[in-house]
Design a protein around this motif. Sequence first.
Motif, PDB file in Angstrom:
ATOM      1  N   THR A  42       0.805  -1.220   0.000  1.00 24.20           N
ATOM      2  CA  THR A  42       0.000   0.000   0.000  1.00 24.20           C
ATOM      3  C   THR A  42       0.835   1.265   0.000  1.00 24.20           C
ATOM      4  N   VAL A  43       1.979   1.256   0.657  1.00 27.57           N
ATOM      5  CA  VAL A  43       2.800   2.465   0.708  1.00 27.57           C
ATOM      6  C   VAL A  43       4.001   2.389  -0.229  1.00 27.57           C
ATOM      7  N   GLY A  44       4.078   1.339  -1.027  1.00 25.73           N
ATOM      8  CA  GLY A  44       5.136   1.239  -2.023  1.00 25.73           C
ATOM      9  C   GLY A  44       6.529   1.207  -1.443  1.00 25.73           C
ATOM     10  N   HIS A  68       2.180  -0.234  -5.166  1.00 25.40           N
ATOM     11  CA  HIS A  68       2.327   1.201  -5.376  1.00 25.40           C
ATOM     12  C   HIS A  68       3.779   1.524  -5.734  1.00 25.40           C
ATOM     13  N   ASN A  69       3.956   2.729  -6.279  1.00 23.00           N
ATOM     14  CA  ASN A  69       5.214   3.053  -6.944  1.00 23.00           C
ATOM     15  C   ASN A  69       6.057   4.086  -6.194  1.00 23.00           C
ATOM     16  N   ASP A  70       5.922   4.162  -4.880  1.00 21.01           N
ATOM     17  CA  ASP A  70       6.603   5.220  -4.137  1.00 21.01           C
ATOM     18  C   ASP A  70       8.127   5.161  -4.250  1.00 21.01           C
ATOM     19  N   LEU A  71       8.677   3.981  -4.443  1.00 18.24           N
ATOM     20  CA  LEU A  71      10.127   3.852  -4.660  1.00 18.24           C
ATOM     21  C   LEU A  71      10.443   3.590  -6.137  1.00 18.24           C
ATOM     22  N   GLY A  72       9.462   3.751  -6.986  1.00 15.59           N
ATOM     23  CA  GLY A  72       9.684   3.510  -8.411  1.00 15.59           C
ATOM     24  C   GLY A  72       9.811   2.038  -8.764  1.00 15.59           C
ATOM     25  N   ALA A 122       8.499  -3.609 -11.130  1.00 11.67           N
ATOM     26  CA  ALA A 122       9.458  -4.664 -10.795  1.00 11.67           C
ATOM     27  C   ALA A 122       8.894  -5.570  -9.699  1.00 11.67           C
ATOM     28  N   ASN A 123       8.244  -4.969  -8.717  1.00 10.26           N
ATOM     29  CA  ASN A 123       7.643  -5.761  -7.643  1.00 10.26           C
ATOM     30  C   ASN A 123       6.529  -6.663  -8.171  1.00 10.26           C
ATOM     31  N   THR A 124       5.738  -6.124  -9.078  1.00  9.57           N
ATOM     32  CA  THR A 124       4.652  -6.905  -9.670  1.00  9.57           C
ATOM     33  C   THR A 124       5.194  -8.105 -10.428  1.00  9.57           C
ATOM     34  N   LEU A 125       6.219  -7.900 -11.206  1.00 13.78           N
ATOM     35  CA  LEU A 125       6.816  -9.000 -11.983  1.00 13.78           C
ATOM     36  C   LEU A 125       7.467 -10.026 -11.049  1.00 13.78           C
ATOM     37  N   ALA A 126       8.090  -9.548  -9.971  1.00 14.01           N
ATOM     38  CA  ALA A 126       8.695 -10.477  -9.001  1.00 14.01           C
ATOM     39  C   ALA A 126       7.618 -11.329  -8.346  1.00 14.01           C
ATOM     40  N   ALA A 178       2.471   8.326  -5.861  1.00 13.82           N
ATOM     41  CA  ALA A 178       3.375   8.118  -6.997  1.00 13.82           C
ATOM     42  C   ALA A 178       2.815   7.139  -8.023  1.00 13.82           C
ATOM     43  N   GLY A 179       1.573   6.695  -7.809  1.00 15.26           N
ATOM     44  CA  GLY A 179       0.932   5.829  -8.793  1.00 15.26           C
ATOM     45  C   GLY A 179       1.050   4.353  -8.463  1.00 15.26           C
ATOM     46  N   ASN A 180       0.552   3.543  -9.381  1.00 16.56           N
ATOM     47  CA  ASN A 180       0.540   2.087  -9.246  1.00 16.56           C
ATOM     48  C   ASN A 180       1.359   1.442 -10.356  1.00 16.56           C
TER      49      ASN A 180
END
Length: 523
Positions: free
Chosen positions: A156-158, A189-193, A197-201, A221-223
């Motif tokens: 949730t907080v990326g 979420h994309n807070d660290l950009g 990459a997390n989704t693919l992992a 920062a988006g999803n």
Amino acid sequence: MTAEQKIAVARNLVLLGVDVIDAGFPISSPEDFNAVKLIADEVGNMRGRHEPVIMAAARCSKIDIDTAWAAVSGARRPRLGTFIATSEIHMKHKLKKNADEVVAIAREMVAYARSVGFQDISFAAEDSLRSDKDFLCRIFGEAIKAGARTVIIADTVGCSLPSEISRLVTYIKAHTPGIENATISLHCHNDLGLANANTLAGIEAGAREVEVTINGIGERAGNAALEEVVMAIKCRKELMGGLYTGVNTKYISAISKMVVEYTGLNVQSYKAIVGANAFSHESGIHQDGILKFRGTYEFISSEDIGLDRTSESGIVLGKLSGRHALKSRLLKLGYDLDETELDDAFKKFKSLTAKKKHITNDDIEEMVCSKSLLFQPVWSLGDLQVMHGTMGFSAAAVKLLNLDGKERISSSVGKGPVDAAYKAIDNIVQTPIKLVEYTNSAADGIHAIYKTQVVLSEDNDDISTHPSSVIAHDHGNGHTCLEKLNGHGLSSSGSGENLDVVVASVEAYLKAVNRILAKKESS
């Protein structure tokens, strides 16, 4: 977005082939309720076509769940997406409940959703990555036992790294009671950009559903971005264990532009897949490779995402460009120069790039034409009036002035104001002309100056091959000059700048038209 815009996006998500459309949060407002219901009733009942699951979001509360059911029950495949926070920080400070109470609420509300009528329920643990992993297994197990068919791990907080996501998915898969009866989903979420990459992992670790958004829009920062995740899976299937999605990637570019238009959230020019620069090349080494074989520097085909490149090479002329790129652009504009002439043009080009970042087609024509013979343009713009909106075709009236200052007026309708204006000009000029390329750009803000470039060609099937000849061209500065032309008919460019996009487009079109007319006068 308005309800009408949301349903338009939903229709395009059907074309895109997404499996689940998260239509909204019905309890949040009457407007959101109506939008979700419209999507469920129409898009959720497309018999004979791809028919996605229509999901409505709800907190673990009876009123939320009742409202969600009222909104999506008209769909053939309705889903509830319910959630509750599971991290210590959320339970203590936001919910003010202990772990046992949270588990009881989740269990009770999933069961209640089943009793209301939901057969397809997803349960999300908000702030999963800051939650105790054994507690996650416990609450997911209880949700599955109560009737959930999908459990969602939410960063949730990326705050996570791909390795953390991978380990957690693996742990949940191995230690959650009844997990074999449910699908593991991810929400990053994309807070660290790192959302993509997390989704693919997570997918590699065993997640079989992922929540993504068009252009990666979302809270803060988006999803994770649909276009990037989908293309990564498609292009690197061999590293993803042969996994695939049902997404028709040829609709990616169109829906990306639609979401930009409806939300006003522009994508970065250098954003992967859908950014303006994603298939553009400025380095001379790259341009040389691209012109020889696109696969040298593009392993993703622009056509795969529905980006039409039939009239756009992706070559951006600038200080890093080489002779090959310049020669290619010159040929496109109708200049077939010999080596000596090309050497001279390249020297002028390099000198210009020291003063200007990007070189336009007009700049190129200024460089290579002879300045010794000048002519007035045949037509100039007197007045322009357009009418357009949501009711029917656009209309345009154009007044042009000829060399003698005499006025000619014409009007036309078109698919848009620019199309209508161009047709009105064609009515006056009465010369067969074909629009080969149209590009338009503007900086952000309501007072931005629009910059338009067009490339036109003679639209005459009877044009025969003839020897290279000297042709007159207008420069848009009140004069024309002579240039050398290849033997296959003229391709002429023009550019215009104005606060009004239609005026800028007309100025560019007239410059190119005058160049074609100058050729006809000299031949």
